[in-house]
Design a protein around this motif. Structure first.
Motif, PDB file in Angstrom:
ATOM      1  N   LYS A  22       0.819  -1.221   0.000  1.00  0.00           N
ATOM      2  CA  LYS A  22       0.000   0.000   0.000  1.00  0.00           C
ATOM      3  C   LYS A  22       0.851   1.268   0.000  1.00  0.00           C
ATOM      4  CE  LYS A  22      -4.268  -1.670   0.709  1.00  0.00           C
ATOM      5  NZ  LYS A  22      -5.512  -1.272   0.139  1.00  0.00           N
ATOM      6  N   GLY A  23       2.051   1.219  -0.540  1.00  0.00           N
ATOM      7  CA  GLY A  23       2.943   2.368  -0.505  1.00  0.00           C
ATOM      8  C   GLY A  23       2.631   3.437  -1.529  1.00  0.00           C
ATOM      9  N   VAL A  24       2.344   3.029  -2.759  1.00  0.00           N
ATOM     10  CA  VAL A  24       2.129   3.985  -3.849  1.00  0.00           C
ATOM     11  C   VAL A  24       0.706   3.840  -4.359  1.00  0.00           C
ATOM     12  CG1 VAL A  24       2.914   4.750  -6.116  1.00  0.00           C
ATOM     13  CG2 VAL A  24       4.544   3.755  -4.515  1.00  0.00           C
ATOM     14  N   MET A  25      -0.019   4.946  -4.394  1.00  0.00           N
ATOM     15  CA  MET A  25      -1.370   4.919  -4.935  1.00  0.00           C
ATOM     16  C   MET A  25      -1.340   5.457  -6.362  1.00  0.00           C
ATOM     17  SD  MET A  25      -4.852   6.812  -3.739  1.00  0.00           S
ATOM     18  CE  MET A  25      -4.745   8.236  -4.776  1.00  0.00           C
ATOM     19  N   MET A  26      -1.970   4.722  -7.268  1.00  0.00           N
ATOM     20  CA  MET A  26      -2.072   5.162  -8.657  1.00  0.00           C
ATOM     21  C   MET A  26      -3.544   5.254  -9.014  1.00  0.00           C
ATOM     22  SD  MET A  26       0.978   3.110 -10.502  1.00  0.00           S
ATOM     23  CE  MET A  26       0.621   3.942 -12.020  1.00  0.00           C
ATOM     24  N   GLN A  27      -3.927   6.386  -9.568  1.00  0.00           N
ATOM     25  CA  GLN A  27      -5.318   6.618  -9.942  1.00  0.00           C
ATOM     26  C   GLN A  27      -5.384   6.752 -11.464  1.00  0.00           C
ATOM     27  OE1 GLN A  27      -7.077   9.872  -7.866  1.00  0.00           O
ATOM     28  NE2 GLN A  27      -9.038   9.664  -8.867  1.00  0.00           N
ATOM     29  N   PHE A  28      -6.214   5.910 -12.084  1.00  0.00           N
ATOM     30  CA  PHE A  28      -6.339   5.900 -13.530  1.00  0.00           C
ATOM     31  C   PHE A  28      -7.650   6.564 -13.948  1.00  0.00           C
ATOM     32  CE2 PHE A  28      -3.609   2.326 -12.475  1.00  0.00           C
ATOM     33  CZ  PHE A  28      -2.524   2.572 -13.307  1.00  0.00           C
ATOM     34  N   ALA A  29      -7.586   7.280 -15.048  1.00  0.00           N
ATOM     35  CA  ALA A  29      -8.767   7.976 -15.561  1.00  0.00           C
ATOM     36  C   ALA A  29      -9.732   6.981 -16.198  1.00  0.00           C
ATOM     37  CB  ALA A  29      -8.353   9.022 -16.583  1.00  0.00           C
ATOM     38  N   PRO A  35     -16.546   5.656 -11.375  1.00  0.00           N
ATOM     39  CA  PRO A  35     -15.539   5.911 -10.336  1.00  0.00           C
ATOM     40  C   PRO A  35     -14.130   5.622 -10.874  1.00  0.00           C
ATOM     41  CG  PRO A  35     -16.704   3.874  -9.876  1.00  0.00           C
ATOM     42  CD  PRO A  35     -17.391   4.504 -11.047  1.00  0.00           C
ATOM     43  N   PRO A  36     -13.134   6.363 -10.407  1.00  0.00           N
ATOM     44  CA  PRO A  36     -11.765   6.143 -10.898  1.00  0.00           C
ATOM     45  C   PRO A  36     -11.222   4.795 -10.433  1.00  0.00           C
ATOM     46  CG  PRO A  36     -11.757   7.705  -9.100  1.00  0.00           C
ATOM     47  CD  PRO A  36     -13.194   7.431  -9.419  1.00  0.00           C
ATOM     48  N   ILE A  37     -10.314   4.264 -11.217  1.00  0.00           N
ATOM     49  CA  ILE A  37      -9.645   3.008 -10.862  1.00  0.00           C
ATOM     50  C   ILE A  37      -8.422   3.363 -10.026  1.00  0.00           C
ATOM     51  CG2 ILE A  37      -8.439   0.991 -11.741  1.00  0.00           C
ATOM     52  CD1 ILE A  37     -10.151   1.284 -14.304  1.00  0.00           C
ATOM     53  N   ILE A  38      -8.353   2.810  -8.834  1.00  0.00           N
ATOM     54  CA  ILE A  38      -7.240   3.079  -7.926  1.00  0.00           C
ATOM     55  C   ILE A  38      -6.517   1.765  -7.658  1.00  0.00           C
ATOM     56  CG2 ILE A  38      -6.584   3.826  -5.612  1.00  0.00           C
ATOM     57  CD1 ILE A  38      -8.949   5.747  -5.695  1.00  0.00           C
ATOM     58  N   GLU A  39      -5.198   1.790  -7.832  1.00  0.00           N
ATOM     59  CA  GLU A  39      -4.348   0.623  -7.556  1.00  0.00           C
ATOM     60  C   GLU A  39      -3.248   1.030  -6.584  1.00  0.00           C
ATOM     61  OE1 GLU A  39      -2.739  -1.246 -10.986  1.00  0.00           O
ATOM     62  OE2 GLU A  39      -4.693  -1.571 -11.928  1.00  0.00           O
ATOM     63  N   TYR A  40      -2.827   0.070  -5.771  1.00  0.00           N
ATOM     64  CA  TYR A  40      -1.747   0.294  -4.816  1.00  0.00           C
ATOM     65  C   TYR A  40      -0.597  -0.647  -5.143  1.00  0.00           C
ATOM     66  CZ  TYR A  40      -5.178   2.875  -2.098  1.00  0.00           C
ATOM     67  OH  TYR A  40      -6.110   3.783  -1.696  1.00  0.00           O
ATOM     68  N   HIS A  41       0.615  -0.127  -4.991  1.00  0.00           N
ATOM     69  CA  HIS A  41       1.820  -0.903  -5.287  1.00  0.00           C
ATOM     70  C   HIS A  41       2.895  -0.609  -4.254  1.00  0.00           C
ATOM     71  CE1 HIS A  41       0.349  -2.107  -9.255  1.00  0.00           C
ATOM     72  NE2 HIS A  41      -0.135  -0.881  -9.351  1.00  0.00           N
ATOM     73  N   PRO A  42       3.841  -1.540  -4.059  1.00  0.00           N
ATOM     74  CA  PRO A  42       4.972  -1.241  -3.164  1.00  0.00           C
ATOM     75  C   PRO A  42       5.962  -0.286  -3.840  1.00  0.00           C
ATOM     76  CG  PRO A  42       5.144  -3.470  -4.022  1.00  0.00           C
ATOM     77  CD  PRO A  42       3.840  -2.927  -4.500  1.00  0.00           C
ATOM     78  N   TYR A  43       6.824   0.289  -3.052  1.00  0.00           N
ATOM     79  CA  TYR A  43       7.811   1.229  -3.575  1.00  0.00           C
ATOM     80  C   TYR A  43       8.793   0.549  -4.519  1.00  0.00           C
ATOM     81  CZ  TYR A  43       6.910   5.570  -1.040  1.00  0.00           C
ATOM     82  OH  TYR A  43       6.375   6.756  -0.598  1.00  0.00           O
ATOM     83  N   PHE A  44       9.082  -0.726  -4.321  1.00  0.00           N
ATOM     84  CA  PHE A  44      10.043  -1.427  -5.166  1.00  0.00           C
ATOM     85  C   PHE A  44       9.430  -1.896  -6.490  1.00  0.00           C
ATOM     86  CE2 PHE A  44      12.442  -1.813  -1.213  1.00  0.00           C
ATOM     87  CZ  PHE A  44      13.719  -1.520  -1.669  1.00  0.00           C
ATOM     88  N   SER A  45       8.155  -1.663  -6.700  1.00  0.00           N
ATOM     89  CA  SER A  45       7.487  -2.073  -7.928  1.00  0.00           C
ATOM     90  C   SER A  45       7.863  -1.139  -9.076  1.00  0.00           C
ATOM     91  CB  SER A  45       5.974  -2.058  -7.740  1.00  0.00           C
ATOM     92  OG  SER A  45       5.326  -2.326  -8.956  1.00  0.00           O
ATOM     93  N   LEU A  46       8.059  -1.715 -10.251  1.00  0.00           N
ATOM     94  CA  LEU A  46       8.362  -0.906 -11.426  1.00  0.00           C
ATOM     95  C   LEU A  46       7.096  -0.457 -12.154  1.00  0.00           C
ATOM     96  CD1 LEU A  46      11.483  -2.738 -12.857  1.00  0.00           C
ATOM     97  CD2 LEU A  46      11.388  -0.501 -11.780  1.00  0.00           C
ATOM     98  N   PHE A  47       5.941  -0.904 -11.704  1.00  0.00           N
ATOM     99  CA  PHE A  47       4.687  -0.514 -12.342  1.00  0.00           C
ATOM    100  C   PHE A  47       4.472   1.001 -12.284  1.00  0.00           C
ATOM    101  CE2 PHE A  47       0.079  -0.117 -12.715  1.00  0.00           C
ATOM    102  CZ  PHE A  47      -0.154  -0.901 -13.845  1.00  0.00           C
ATOM    103  N   PRO A  48       4.573   1.642 -11.115  1.00  0.00           N
ATOM    104  CA  PRO A  48       4.436   3.107 -11.083  1.00  0.00           C
ATOM    105  C   PRO A  48       5.543   3.808 -11.880  1.00  0.00           C
ATOM    106  CG  PRO A  48       4.192   2.219  -8.882  1.00  0.00           C
ATOM    107  CD  PRO A  48       4.655   1.100  -9.754  1.00  0.00           C
ATOM    108  N   PHE A  49       6.728   3.234 -11.869  1.00  0.00           N
ATOM    109  CA  PHE A  49       7.850   3.800 -12.617  1.00  0.00           C
ATOM    110  C   PHE A  49       7.519   3.851 -14.109  1.00  0.00           C
ATOM    111  CE2 PHE A  49      12.048   3.755 -14.593  1.00  0.00           C
ATOM    112  CZ  PHE A  49      12.737   4.676 -13.825  1.00  0.00           C
ATOM    113  N   GLY A  50       6.882   2.814 -14.608  1.00  0.00           N
ATOM    114  CA  GLY A  50       6.500   2.759 -16.010  1.00  0.00           C
ATOM    115  C   GLY A  50       5.425   3.767 -16.374  1.00  0.00           C
TER     116      GLY A  50
END
Length: 143
Positions: A22-29, A35-50
């Motif tokens: 639950k470190g990084v919250m990403m909100q997609f349009a 309602p917006p799509i919200i995903e949570y990822h750890p800090y070591f995940s490359l998903f938010p980086f991408g």
């Protein structure tokens, strides 16, 4: 040696928190009205980086580097590693704040706030580590 090990507490806490999902919250349009799509990822995940949120991954790497340099300092006592860790922690605190500045306070998660506080507390503790005094060399004056 035992007092030096206390320096590892805050970076270790930050590393454990960075592994939580639950470190990084990403909100997609989405289309209007849904309602917006919200995903949570750890800090070591490359998903938010991408997706352009580069700061959490870099914060995690910097925290890992700080933990390793402080562990080496605990072993050998080289004071230069404290200065290196201070510099890395300054950059780490800045990187941990970047997502809140760029994407707004709504992206702040509880885990993300704890990571930032842990890194800042680690930096605060390192500011009070004093350089050990070198033993005085006694020289005799010849008369």
């Amino acid at each position: 040696m035992k007092k030096r090990l206390l320096l590892l507490v805050f970076p270790a806490v930050a590393l454990v928190l960075e592994l939580l999902p639950k470190g990084v919250m990403m909100q997609f349009a989405v289309p209007p009205g849904e309602p917006p799509i919200i995903e949570y990822h750890p800090y070591f995940s490359l998903f938010p980086f991408g997706y352009g949120n580069f700061a959490p991954f870099l914060t995690a790497l910097i925290t890992l580097i700080v933990f390793i340099t402080l562990a080496v300092y605990c072993k050998n006592g080289n004071y230069n590693l404290i200065n290196l860790s201070r510099g890395f922690l300054c950059v780490g605190v800045l990187f941990s704040v970047i997502p809140f500045v760029l994407f707004g306070i709504k992206t702040l998660t509880f885990v993300g706030a704890l990571i930032t506080l842990s890194l800042a507390a680690g930096l605060f503790v390192l500011l009070f580590v004093k350089k050990p005094t070198e033993p005085q060399k006694h020289t005799e004056v010849i008369k």
